[in-house]
Motif scaffolding. Structure first.
Motif, mmCIF file in Angstrom:
data_model
loop_
_atom_site.group_PDB
_atom_site.id
_atom_site.type_symbol
_atom_site.label_atom_id
_atom_site.label_comp_id
_atom_site.label_asym_id
_atom_site.label_seq_id
_atom_site.Cartn_x
_atom_site.Cartn_y
_atom_site.Cartn_z
ATOM 1 N N PRO A 245 34.496 40.319 29.377
ATOM 2 C CA PRO A 245 36.089 40.604 28.969
ATOM 3 C C PRO A 245 36.862 41.091 29.716
ATOM 4 N N GLY A 246 36.315 41.808 30.964
ATOM 5 C CA GLY A 246 37.069 42.684 31.922
ATOM 6 C C GLY A 246 37.463 41.660 33.199
ATOM 7 N N THR A 247 36.977 40.401 33.057
ATOM 8 C CA THR A 247 37.330 39.589 34.244
ATOM 9 C C THR A 247 38.440 38.793 33.816
ATOM 10 N N ARG A 248 39.290 38.877 34.894
ATOM 11 C CA ARG A 248 40.759 38.127 34.769
ATOM 12 C C ARG A 248 40.474 37.000 36.042
ATOM 13 N N ARG A 249 41.566 36.154 35.979
ATOM 14 C CA ARG A 249 41.637 35.166 36.926
ATOM 15 C C ARG A 249 43.044 35.516 37.935
ATOM 16 N N LEU A 250 42.687 35.258 39.311
ATOM 17 C CA LEU A 250 43.993 35.490 40.072
ATOM 18 C C LEU A 250 45.286 34.982 39.652
ATOM 19 N N ALA B 85 45.398 47.704 42.238
ATOM 20 C CA ALA B 85 44.094 48.346 42.623
ATOM 21 C C ALA B 85 42.935 47.304 42.040
ATOM 22 N N ALA B 86 43.285 46.406 41.058
ATOM 23 C CA ALA B 86 42.544 45.532 40.706
ATOM 24 C C ALA B 86 42.156 44.486 41.851
ATOM 25 N N ILE B 87 42.850 44.323 42.453
ATOM 26 C CA ILE B 87 42.978 43.170 43.609
ATOM 27 C C ILE B 87 42.233 44.036 44.751
ATOM 28 N N GLY B 88 42.459 45.286 45.031
ATOM 29 C CA GLY B 88 41.907 46.183 46.215
ATOM 30 C C GLY B 88 40.486 46.229 45.940
ATOM 31 N N ALA B 89 40.010 46.271 44.579
ATOM 32 C CA ALA B 89 38.594 46.513 44.419
ATOM 33 C C ALA B 89 37.791 45.535 44.633
ATOM 34 N N VAL B 90 38.336 44.113 44.586
ATOM 35 C CA VAL B 90 37.411 42.896 44.505
ATOM 36 C C VAL B 90 37.459 41.954 45.684
ATOM 37 N N ARG B 91 38.797 42.004 46.519
ATOM 38 C CA ARG B 91 38.982 41.265 47.618
ATOM 39 C C ARG B 91 38.081 41.352 48.893
ATOM 40 N N PRO C 206 37.088 40.185 38.688
ATOM 41 C CA PRO C 206 36.275 40.998 37.358
ATOM 42 C C PRO C 206 36.883 42.820 37.751
ATOM 43 N N ASP C 207 36.595 43.453 36.772
ATOM 44 C CA ASP C 207 37.067 44.838 36.702
ATOM 45 C C ASP C 207 35.567 45.744 37.321
ATOM 46 N N ARG C 208 35.971 46.831 37.479
ATOM 47 C CA ARG C 208 34.915 47.677 38.313
ATOM 48 C C ARG C 208 33.792 47.574 37.626
ATOM 49 N N GLU C 209 33.471 47.687 36.106
ATOM 50 C CA GLU C 209 32.290 47.507 35.656
ATOM 51 C C GLU C 209 31.537 45.992 35.725
ATOM 52 N N GLY C 210 32.242 45.182 35.785
ATOM 53 C CA GLY C 210 31.986 43.728 36.251
ATOM 54 C C GLY C 210 31.306 43.624 37.654
ATOM 55 N N LEU C 211 31.780 44.520 38.649
ATOM 56 C CA LEU C 211 31.546 44.353 39.847
ATOM 57 C C LEU C 211 30.184 45.243 40.098
ATOM 58 N N ALA C 212 29.946 46.411 39.397
ATOM 59 C CA ALA C 212 28.807 47.148 39.279
ATOM 60 C C ALA C 212 27.777 46.609 38.727
ATOM 61 N N ALA C 213 27.964 45.694 37.812
ATOM 62 C CA ALA C 213 26.824 45.016 36.886
ATOM 63 C C ALA C 213 26.461 43.742 38.057
ATOM 64 N N LEU C 214 27.255 43.508 38.972
ATOM 65 C CA LEU C 214 26.709 42.070 39.592
ATOM 66 C C LEU C 214 25.470 42.218 40.668
ATOM 67 N N ASN C 215 24.732 41.393 40.437
ATOM 68 C CA ASN C 215 23.450 41.190 41.464
ATOM 69 C C ASN C 215 24.023 40.783 42.853
ATOM 70 N N GLU C 216 24.408 41.434 43.563
ATOM 71 C CA GLU C 216 25.128 41.445 45.029
ATOM 72 C C GLU C 216 24.178 40.449 45.988
ATOM 73 N N ASP C 217 22.819 40.928 45.796
ATOM 74 C CA ASP C 217 21.759 40.299 46.677
ATOM 75 C C ASP C 217 22.112 38.739 46.401
#
Length: 502
Positions: free
Chosen positions: A270-275, A427-433, A467-478
């Motif tokens: 729900p917290g993920t938007r598209r560019l 802020a949303a762009i800065g957290a993701v890019r 994605p929002d910060r919660e989505g980034l935190a939940a991502l399996n980065e490896d």
């Protein structure tokens, strides 16, 4: 100079313009074996070239527009019937029908696939229910026209560009194939079938003409191996998922189910938007003569160009820093005497004498003859100059850059201009890019280009997930980084590279 018609040494004239890249013998033999079930089967090759598919079957018919290639085909496959001429005209009027079709249709991009041949091809496809777009390359209508000549229960086996896995113009073809054949299989091969070409090629097999299917059977191979039958399916692609989740692309199915689930889950949060929800995305201006309109500081000083008529400009991604373009970054480029000054003139403005002198210089005389300059009035007024909030890579190698434009520079069409709809989304762009999530989305939404590059068209860039910060935190980065590396390997740009964090 005459071209030798010896089948063992023959090279067709104007290979690139005609899309005449002939198939390795092992691939041709395999595809004929996939398509033919009995020696009495009638087989069609719609673009038979030098006859290497025809020679693999005793009851074959080929069509070839190049007279020299047709002559070689007749020599190489003396038992085959070879029609010399345009395939689409022939297909529109022939009463012949075939048990199977096999071959390697010419790959000619829409810019060169034009005129009466293109019109006849698209009309023929529409008559058979395939609504191909005006951007379709030549191979797509060849498949539709050939498939329309296959009898009920018949089969097709063709070399196809890997673009079938991502190009928007290929989606109507896949829809048509699935509505025409009971089984449609795409064989994706990572190692190049044509080592000398920058384009990757895959294989298509379809059987059960007159039937239909609700999925594409996909086989993912590291390398091609000759075989008498199509390889086993490795992943089943339901059309409903292909349409709704993957934007009518097969390329994500090169990945493991775990990797696909990772991205699909991220994109659907729900917290993920598209560019494109946050910003307008489009390529920069088209100057028509970049070398003329972008001046170095030394050149601007030599011609006495007033600073007020020079706009800071980033000509390509190599000029960009890693995160933010600021005044200090521009000053560094000035010290390097990089061509970062765009000559910005407007229609109707009074052009100073010094600038007139530059416009009338030998370089200016050449620049005004360039097509984009020639068709605008005045020729020296570059239109559509934007100052975006971010620059986004249009073509990338290792990683896609999304660089904040604090220097208020502009850019040509070698970069995307990203302009926020609401400045609060900085802020949303800065957290993701600068995260693996961003690189993963760019790899999946973009597409490979020759030479190992990744290309993001504006419509693809607009689909990049934010994605929002919660989505980034939940991502399996490896897993995300492993997936990026795998897609880079498929576009032949494989490096052991970890992406920078914020």
């Amino acid at each position: 100079m005459t071209t030798s018609l010896d089948p063992t040494t023959y090279i067709p004239a104007d290979v690139k313009a005609n899309g005449a890249y002939y198939t390795p013998d092992a691939v041709a033999r395999s595809l004929v074996s996939w398509a033919v079930r009995d020696e009495t089967d009638a087989m069609l090759d719609p673009a038979c070239g030098d006859g290497r598919f025809l020679m693999g079957h005793v009851n074959a018919v080929g069509v070839e527009q190049d007279p020299r290639s047709a002559a070689v085909a007749k020599t190489r496959a003396p038992g085959a019937l070879v029609h010399e001429g345009d395939f689409f005209r022939w297909a529109a009027h022939t009463e012949a029908r075939f048990d199977c079709a096999a071959g390697n249709p010419p790959f000619i991009r829409y810019q060169l696939f034009k005129g009466e041949t293109r019109r006849a091809a698209l009309e023929l496809c529409a008559r058979h229910g395939a609504q191909l777009s005006g951007l379709a390359s030549s191979w797509a209508p060849f498949l539709v026209a050939a498939g329309s000549l296959v009898r009920m229960g018949g089969r097709m086996a063709f070399v196809v560009p890997a673009e079938i896995g991502h190009a928007p113009y290929a989606a109507p073809l896949i829809e048509w194939l699935c509505g025409r054949f009971a089984h449609v299989q795409i064989v994706a091969v990572r190692e190049k079938l044509f080592p000398g070409l920058s384009e990757d090629c895959w294989l298509l097999y379809a059987e059960g003409a007159g039937g239909c299917t609700d999925h594409v059977a996909m086989t993912v191979l590291e390398r091609f191996a000759a075989s008498n039958a199509p390889p086993k399916t490795t992943v089943r692609v339901p059309l409903v998922d292909w349409r709704a989740t993957w934007n009518r692309r097969l390329r994500p199915f090169l990945l493991s189910a775990e990797a696909r689930a990772l991205y699909a889950g991220l994109a659907k949060r729900p917290g993920t938007r598209r560019l494109g929800d946050l910003a307008s995305v489009g390529i920069g201006y088209v100057s028509g003569a970049n070398a003329f309109f972008h001046l170095r500081s030394s050149e601007a000083a030599y011609w006495c160009i007033p600073p007020a008529l020079l706009q800071p400009a980033i000509r390509n991604g190599r000029m960009l820093p890693g995160a933010v373009l600021n005044r200090a970054g521009l000053d560094r480029l000035v010290r390097e005497d990089a061509p970062i000054h765009l000559l910005r003139l407007h229609r109707g403005q009074d052009v100073p004498r010094e600038v007139r002198r530059y416009l009338d210089s030998p370089a200016g005389q050449v620049a005004r003859t360039a097509y984009k300059c020639r068709v605008r009035d005045p020729w020296y007024a570059v239109p559509d100059i934007k100052v975006p909030h971010y620059f986004l890579s249009y073509m990338s190698g290792r990683s896609v850059g999304l660089v904040r434009n604090d220097a208020r520079a502009t850019c040509p069409n070698t970069l995307h201009c990203v302009t926020l709809k609401d400045r609060r989304d900085v802020a949303a762009i800065g957290a993701v890019r600068r995260t693996p999530a961003f690189q993963l989305s760019c790899e999946i939404e973009g597409h490979p280009l020759g030479g190992g590059m990744l290309k993001l068209e504006p419509r693809e860039a607009a689909r990049v997930a934010i994605p929002d910060r919660e989505g980034l935190a939940a991502l399996n980065e490896d897993l995300a980084q492993e997936t990026v590396a795998e897609l880079q390997r498929w576009r032949h740009y494989a490096l052991d590279q970890r992406y920078p964090r914020n």
